[in-house]
Design a protein around this motif. Structure first.
Motif, PDB file in Angstrom:
ATOM      1  N   GLN A   1       0.835  -1.211   0.000  1.00 14.80           N
ATOM      2  CA  GLN A   1       0.000   0.000   0.000  1.00 14.80           C
ATOM      3  C   GLN A   1       0.865   1.254   0.000  1.00 14.80           C
ATOM      4  O   GLN A   1       0.572   2.222  -0.700  1.00 14.80           O
ATOM      5  N   ALA A   2       1.920   1.221   0.810  1.00  8.64           N
ATOM      6  CA  ALA A   2       2.809   2.390   0.873  1.00  8.64           C
ATOM      7  C   ALA A   2       3.411   2.672  -0.497  1.00  8.64           C
ATOM      8  O   ALA A   2       3.513   3.828  -0.917  1.00  8.64           O
ATOM      9  N   HIS A   3       3.784   1.615  -1.202  1.00  2.28           N
ATOM     10  CA  HIS A   3       4.373   1.806  -2.527  1.00  2.28           C
ATOM     11  C   HIS A   3       3.326   2.284  -3.535  1.00  2.28           C
ATOM     12  O   HIS A   3       3.620   3.092  -4.407  1.00  2.28           O
ATOM     13  N   GLN A   4       2.102   1.779  -3.406  1.00  2.00           N
ATOM     14  CA  GLN A   4       1.034   2.239  -4.279  1.00  2.00           C
ATOM     15  C   GLN A   4       0.789   3.734  -4.077  1.00  2.00           C
ATOM     16  O   GLN A   4       0.634   4.494  -5.031  1.00  2.00           O
ATOM     17  N   LEU A   5       0.791   4.141  -2.806  1.00  2.00           N
ATOM     18  CA  LEU A   5       0.601   5.563  -2.499  1.00  2.00           C
ATOM     19  C   LEU A   5       1.716   6.401  -3.111  1.00  2.00           C
ATOM     20  O   LEU A   5       1.486   7.508  -3.604  1.00  2.00           O
ATOM     21  N   ALA A   6       2.942   5.855  -3.077  1.00  2.00           N
ATOM     22  CA  ALA A   6       4.077   6.594  -3.647  1.00  2.00           C
ATOM     23  C   ALA A   6       3.884   6.790  -5.148  1.00  2.00           C
ATOM     24  O   ALA A   6       4.194   7.849  -5.698  1.00  2.00           O
ATOM     25  N   ILE A   7       3.362   5.771  -5.810  1.00  3.28           N
ATOM     26  CA  ILE A   7       3.131   5.879  -7.257  1.00  3.28           C
ATOM     27  C   ILE A   7       2.028   6.903  -7.539  1.00  3.28           C
ATOM     28  O   ILE A   7       2.145   7.745  -8.432  1.00  3.28           O
ATOM     29  N   GLU A   8       0.985   6.873  -6.709  1.00  2.00           N
ATOM     30  CA  GLU A   8      -0.088   7.857  -6.900  1.00  2.00           C
ATOM     31  C   GLU A   8       0.415   9.282  -6.683  1.00  2.00           C
ATOM     32  O   GLU A   8       0.051  10.206  -7.407  1.00  2.00           O
ATOM     33  N   ARG A   9       1.278   9.431  -5.680  1.00  2.22           N
ATOM     34  CA  ARG A   9       1.831  10.764  -5.422  1.00  2.22           C
ATOM     35  C   ARG A   9       2.646  11.246  -6.615  1.00  2.22           C
ATOM     36  O   ARG A   9       2.618  12.410  -7.003  1.00  2.22           O
ATOM     37  N   GLU A  10       3.372  10.311  -7.228  1.00  2.00           N
ATOM     38  CA  GLU A  10       4.171  10.667  -8.389  1.00  2.00           C
ATOM     39  C   GLU A  10       3.273  11.092  -9.548  1.00  2.00           C
ATOM     40  O   GLU A  10       3.591  12.019 -10.283  1.00  2.00           O
ATOM     41  N   ARG A  11       2.139  10.439  -9.709  1.00  2.00           N
ATOM     42  CA  ARG A  11       1.179  10.830 -10.748  1.00  2.00           C
ATOM     43  C   ARG A  11       0.701  12.254 -10.514  1.00  2.00           C
ATOM     44  O   ARG A  11       0.547  13.041 -11.438  1.00  2.00           O
ATOM     45  N   GLN A  12       0.454  12.551  -9.245  1.00  2.00           N
ATOM     46  CA  GLN A  12      -0.009  13.887  -8.897  1.00  2.00           C
ATOM     47  C   GLN A  12       1.040  14.927  -9.303  1.00  2.00           C
ATOM     48  O   GLN A  12       0.716  15.983  -9.842  1.00  2.00           O
ATOM     49  N   TRP A  13       2.295  14.578  -9.028  1.00  2.08           N
ATOM     50  CA  TRP A  13       3.389  15.478  -9.403  1.00  2.08           C
ATOM     51  C   TRP A  13       3.415  15.667 -10.912  1.00  2.08           C
ATOM     52  O   TRP A  13       3.581  16.771 -11.418  1.00  2.08           O
ATOM     53  N   ARG A  14       3.221  14.579 -11.650  1.00  2.00           N
ATOM     54  CA  ARG A  14       3.205  14.667 -13.107  1.00  2.00           C
ATOM     55  C   ARG A  14       2.090  15.569 -13.602  1.00  2.00           C
ATOM     56  O   ARG A  14       2.250  16.299 -14.575  1.00  2.00           O
TER      57      ARG A  14
END
Lengths: 412, 247
Positions: free
Chosen positions: A384-397
């Motif tokens: 879950q923590a890694h999934q959240l990290a990927i979502e955060r990166e999408r937000q940055w994009r």
């Protein structure tokens, strides 16, 4: 040609994303307490990423605007690939990841609860991000999350925070403070990096080379507005995870206070009731918290009850350990029973049991909780923590995409 | 041997901890060093840095570049290789490593001016100050790890005859170069710092220099010996160190 500190504010230092690669020598990472805010502040003023320093991206002029003043700033060019689609694969995230990595971003001036007063001795594009601050430029109010142009001789006053704890003042360009072991972050305790290795004082002059030639700062007024209340800090309008988006729009709205963590090596040494205490209690961030760590305490009301001793966190059996490496976000349990969450200035190694580690995506939110506020801890899985990290990166994009291709829209 | 040679634990969502043993032995150190070299040779993209400690090695990584599962698999593969060679070399490894270890002789002035707790340490153990100094300078200390402060070496091998608990209330200021004792550990404060160790002397050397290619003068794996010098010699060496660093 510089900016001059007139009043320093509190714990005001120069920070970038931190000093990596020397933890094995005991060198503390340091870096911004809220690296998301550091990123946004740099984004707002046009310091996009570390690769612009290496010359791979050529600057191109891009019109921007605020409601108060007009100029053109140079903007790093859009990438040839990657940004068009909303889908982001793991591999395409490699180059500009959110996570702390050896690529340091441009530094910013970080301050805590009370901001600095600064005189500009040269023109500058600046922005404040991280929390909400009472601030003014030449007497006119300044909105946080928007870039402004300051002219020679203007004074920027950043007074108290009305929300959040750590603020970042970024200027277009890079401060001419030297890199020490690859980073411009200040670590006061070892007198390393930043401005002479210390917090800023009245009279300090910080030079910076602006990439901005002052032409026009045109009509797209709100184009670079990133509101403070976004999902990173738990006040998402999507309301998909925390508090159901129920907060009011008031500036003083409290940040969502649930901090997610993954279990640490010694979590299993707590018995079930102690584990419940960790996740079911309200924890107050102690006034003794600082850049090294946020100390958690039980609310004082509970100390009136008889349950105090049983409430105190304790390992099932006493445990002595040799020093082991730490991470930023490690939740350690000293023998006193009050957990400490290690923050940016944490020592590289430590000898206390590790109950868990705050999910990287929640460190900005945690950092912005003021001393005295209550938080709750919630266990999540590593996946879950890694999934959240990927979502955060999408937000940055999405933010990057907005800046590069739709500068007329608010960046929300 | 009996026990499994390694295990991999979670150290948050951006690091994992490879654990080698529950006791800090020379053999454990050698394994960690071997493992560290093996990870470096693989140059896995997404691995940020490696931090060795007494009985473990932290591998910091970027989860957006390498999946946790993949990294774990790659580390476990090294583990197998190491355990083969490690066991094969096994009993002899100590002598092999001893020859490859650097020995560093650190000058220390044990004058009262610097060794504020020297008298206390002597008194606790019923020794004279000269005896404490003789015991401290006679041993070889092994550098297990660097941590706590930039360049702070954790030295093992202090004689039980002068092992002394930390001070009850830490000092707010300990000068760079100060040599201290805490339990059975001894060490040198590389930079000015608060601290709770019993201070018995001071070295004129500069132990941490961020502008140098290798910022730490003492590295994990080194062997350290202390050499007593006079106050006068301290002054001379100290001056030389300052000149070399251009300040």
């Amino acid at each position: 040609m510089a900016l001059e500190i007139i009043r320093p504010g509190m714990l005001t230092t120069i920070q970038d994303r931190g000093r990596f690669g020397y933890r094995r020598d005991g060198v503390v990472v340091a870096g911004a307490m809220d690296e998301w805010a550091l990123r946004i502040a740099n984004l707002l003023v046009g310091n996009l990423n570390s690769r612009s320093e290496s010359g791979q991206i050529k600057p191109e002029p891009m019109a921007l605007a605020t409601g108060f003043d007009v100029a053109t700033i140079y903007q790093t060019a859009p990438e040839a690939s990657a940004y068009g689609s909303g889908r982001v694969s793991l591999s395409s995230l490699q180059s500009e990841s959110l996570s702390r990595s050896p690529n340091v971003e441009s530094p910013a001036i970080e301050f805590f609860l009370v901001g600095p007063t600064i005189d500009f001795h040269q023109d500058a594009i600046f922005a404040i991000y991280g929390g909400c601050w009472n601030a003014s430029l030449g007497g006119k109010p300044v909105r946080c999350g928007t870039p402004y142009r300051a002219r020679v001789g203007q004074r920027l006053e950043i007074r108290e925070a009305t929300a959040g704890a750590w603020g970042y003042l970024a200027v277009n360009g890079v401060f001419d403070t030297p890199k020490v072991l690859g980073s411009r972050s200040t670590h006061s305790r070892s007198r390393m990096g930043g401005f002479e290795g210390r917090a800023l004082k009245a009279g300090d002059q910080i030079g910076f080379k602006s990439n901005c030639t002052a032409l026009t700062f045109t009509a797209n007024v709100s184009c670079r507005y990133v509101p403070w209340t976004d999902s990173v800090y738990g006040n998402s309008r999507d309301g998909n995870e925390l508090d159901g988006g129920q907060q009011s729009d008031s500036q003083n709205q409290s940040l969502a206070s649930t901090i997610r963590f993954v279990r640490g090596s010694h979590w299993g040494m707590l018995d079930a009731s102690n584990q419940e205490t960790v996740t079911n209690s309200k924890w107050i961030i102690s006034k003794k918290s600082d850049r090294m760590g946020y100390r958690l305490e039980k609310p004082s009301e509970s100390s009136l009850s008889q349950r105090v001793e049983s409430d105190r966190l304790q390992l099932a059996s006493p445990f002595e350990m040799l020093s082991e490496p730490n991470t930023i976000g490690t939740i350690q349990l000293p023998s006193g029973g009050d957990p400490i969450i290690l923050m940016s200035d944490a020592a590289t190694t430590g000898g206390y049991p590790r109950l868990g580690h705050v999910a990287h995506v929640d460190l900005p939110r945690l950092a912005q909780q003021r001393p005295g506020t209550a938080i709750q801890l919630q266990v999540i899985s590593l996946a879950q923590a890694h999934q959240l990290a990927i979502e955060r990166e999408r937000q940055w994009r999405r933010l990057l995409y907005g800046v590069r291709h739709e500068p007329w829209c608010a960046l929300v | 041997m009996g026990d499994a040679p390694f295990s991999v634990e979670t150290l948050g969502d951006q690091a994992m901890l490879v654990r080698f043993a529950s006791e800090s032995t020379r053999k454990c150190f050698d394994r960690i060093r071997y493992f560290e070299q093996a990870v470096k040779r693989l140059s896995i993209s997404g691995v940020i840095e490696l931090v060795p400690a007494y009985t473990s090695l932290a591998v910091y990584y970027n989860p957006l570049v390498i999946a946790e599962f993949e990294l774990r698999q790659r580390l476990l593969k090294i583990t197998l290789t190491e355990s083969i060679t490690g066991d094969a070399v096994g009993a002899d490894s100590e002598t092999i490593e001893a020859s490859s270890s650097r020995e560093i002789i650190v000058p220390v002035c044990y004058d009262r001016e610097f060794g504020e707790d020297l008298a206390y340490v002597a008194q606790v153990h019923g020794l004279t100050i000269e005896e404490v100094v003789a015991i401290h300078t006679s041993a070889c200390y092994f550098v297990h790890m660097i941590g706590f402060l930039p360049g702070f070496p954790y030295l093992g091998g202090l004689s039980h005859r002068i092992a002394t608990p930390r001070k009850e209330s830490p000092r707010t200021f300990i000068a760079a170069g100060s040599v201290g004792i805490a339990g059975t550990q001894t060490g040198v404060y590389p930079i000015d710092s608060p601290g709770g160790w019993q201070i018995i002397g001071r070295s004129p050397w500069q132990f941490f220099d961020p502008s140098a290619a290798t910022p730490c003068r003492i590295q994990a794996g080194d062997t350290v010996k202390f050499n007593a010098i006079t106050r006068n010699e301290f002054g001379i060496i100290h001056k030389q160190c300052m000149v070399r660093n251009g300040s």
